[in-house]
Design an enzyme around this catalytic site. Structure first.
Site, PDB file in Angstrom:
ATOM      1  CE  LYS A 109      -0.781  -0.993   7.587  1.00 58.32           C
ATOM      2  NZ  LYS A 109      -0.016  -0.824   7.721  1.00 58.32           N
TER       3      LYS A 109
HETATM    4  C1  E4P Z   1       2.230  -0.536   5.047  1.00 61.65           C
HETATM    5  O1  E4P Z   1       1.201  -0.206   6.083  1.00 61.65           O
HETATM    6  C2  E4P Z   1       3.396  -0.111   5.608  1.00 61.65           C
HETATM    7  O2  E4P Z   1       2.993   0.735   6.871  1.00 61.65           O
HETATM    8  C3  E4P Z   1       4.734   0.303   5.137  1.00 61.65           C
HETATM    9  O3  E4P Z   1       4.541   0.928   3.761  1.00 61.65           O
HETATM   10  C4  E4P Z   1       6.049  -0.353   5.315  1.00 61.65           C
HETATM   11  O4  E4P Z   1       7.210   0.388   4.644  1.00 61.65           O
HETATM   12  P1  E4P Z   1       8.812  -0.746   5.061  1.00 61.65           P
HETATM   13  O5  E4P Z   1       9.158  -1.241   4.363  1.00 61.65           O
HETATM   14  O6  E4P Z   1       9.443   1.139   5.019  1.00 61.65           O
HETATM   15  O7  E4P Z   1       8.493  -0.303   6.149  1.00 61.65           O
END
Ligand code: E4P
Length: 221
Positions: free
Chosen positions: A83
């Site tokens: 990522k």
């Molecule tokens: C996605 O891969 C992220 O880890 C995640 O969905 C972020 O979510 P949040 O806005 O609740 O931190």
């Protein structure tokens, strides 16, 4: 639509995996930090528990660091997706890692143009954060609709991974649009299983069964 769990919590991962619900996992540095301990142990364990794609995020912000970290993360398993953030260096790392056969999830996507560029760079997944858009008064689901429309015009092979999901209605809306994947916090997945009529219905069935049994104590299913 595939369901990923958005967590680094091993207990939650095992719980939902045992129900056959999980197609993959997404993590990020905040989720790793929440669990504490050595993230390497969690990363290794998650890639063993889950057969599907496991997104592990780099923390370097420049290209060469992302490449080094991406290759190290990939050593945790063949199912690791690296990522990277939606930045110019992130796109360059996306292009290089993808060319080397390492799948990439481009994260922190907040516009259709960012999703388009990430797809052009060879991303396997783009992660639009819908909850965080809703939080600032923009319609997160509208962004999913736009990316879906754009991707359907071309043949990128990039999947839309709906991230920052806050509640079950987000999931229904993402599925109606035809998003490829949603990644869910454990609490949202818990809520999706519940309906008050299911609870009441089950209580009534069991109460009626008890009535029957009170006249015939030896009855068994
Ligand atoms: C996605 O891969 C992220 O880890 C995640 O969905 C972020 O979510 P949040 O806005 O609740 O931190």
């Amino acid at each position: 639509m595939k369901i990923f769990l958005d967590t680094a919590n091993l207990e939650s991962i095992r719980k939902f995996n045992d129900m056959g619900l999980l197609d993959g996992i997404t993590t990020n540095p905040s989720l790793m930090s929440k669990e504490g301990g050595n993230p390497k142990d969690a990363m290794e364990e998650i890639t063993k528990i889950i057969k599907g794609d496991v997104s592990l995020e780099v923390v370097s912000t420049e290209y060469s660091g992302m490449m080094e970290e991406g290759k190290r993360l990939r050593q945790y398993g063949e199912n690791v997706v690296v990522k990277v953030p939606m930045t110019p260096d992130g796109l360059k790392a996306c292009k290089s890692l993808s060319s080397e056969g390492i799948p990439v999830n481009v994260t922190l996507i907040f516009s259709a143009n960012q999703a388009l560029l990430a797809a052009k760079s060879g991303a396997k997944y783009v992660s639009p954060f819908i909850g965080r858009l809703d939080d600032v008064g923009q319609d997160g689901m509208q962004l999913i609709q736009e990316i879906k429309e754009i991707f359907s015009n071309y043949d990128f092979g990039t999947q839309i991974l709906v991230a920052s999901v806050r509640h079950p209605l987000h999931v229904v809306d993402a599925a109606k649009i035809g998003a490829d994947v949603v990644t869910l916090p454990p609490g949202v997945l818990d809520k999706m299983m519940l309906h008050p009529l299911t609870k009441i219905g089950l209580e009534n069935f069991l109460a009626d069964w008890d009535k029957l049994k009170s006249g015939n104590p030896d009855i068994k299913i």
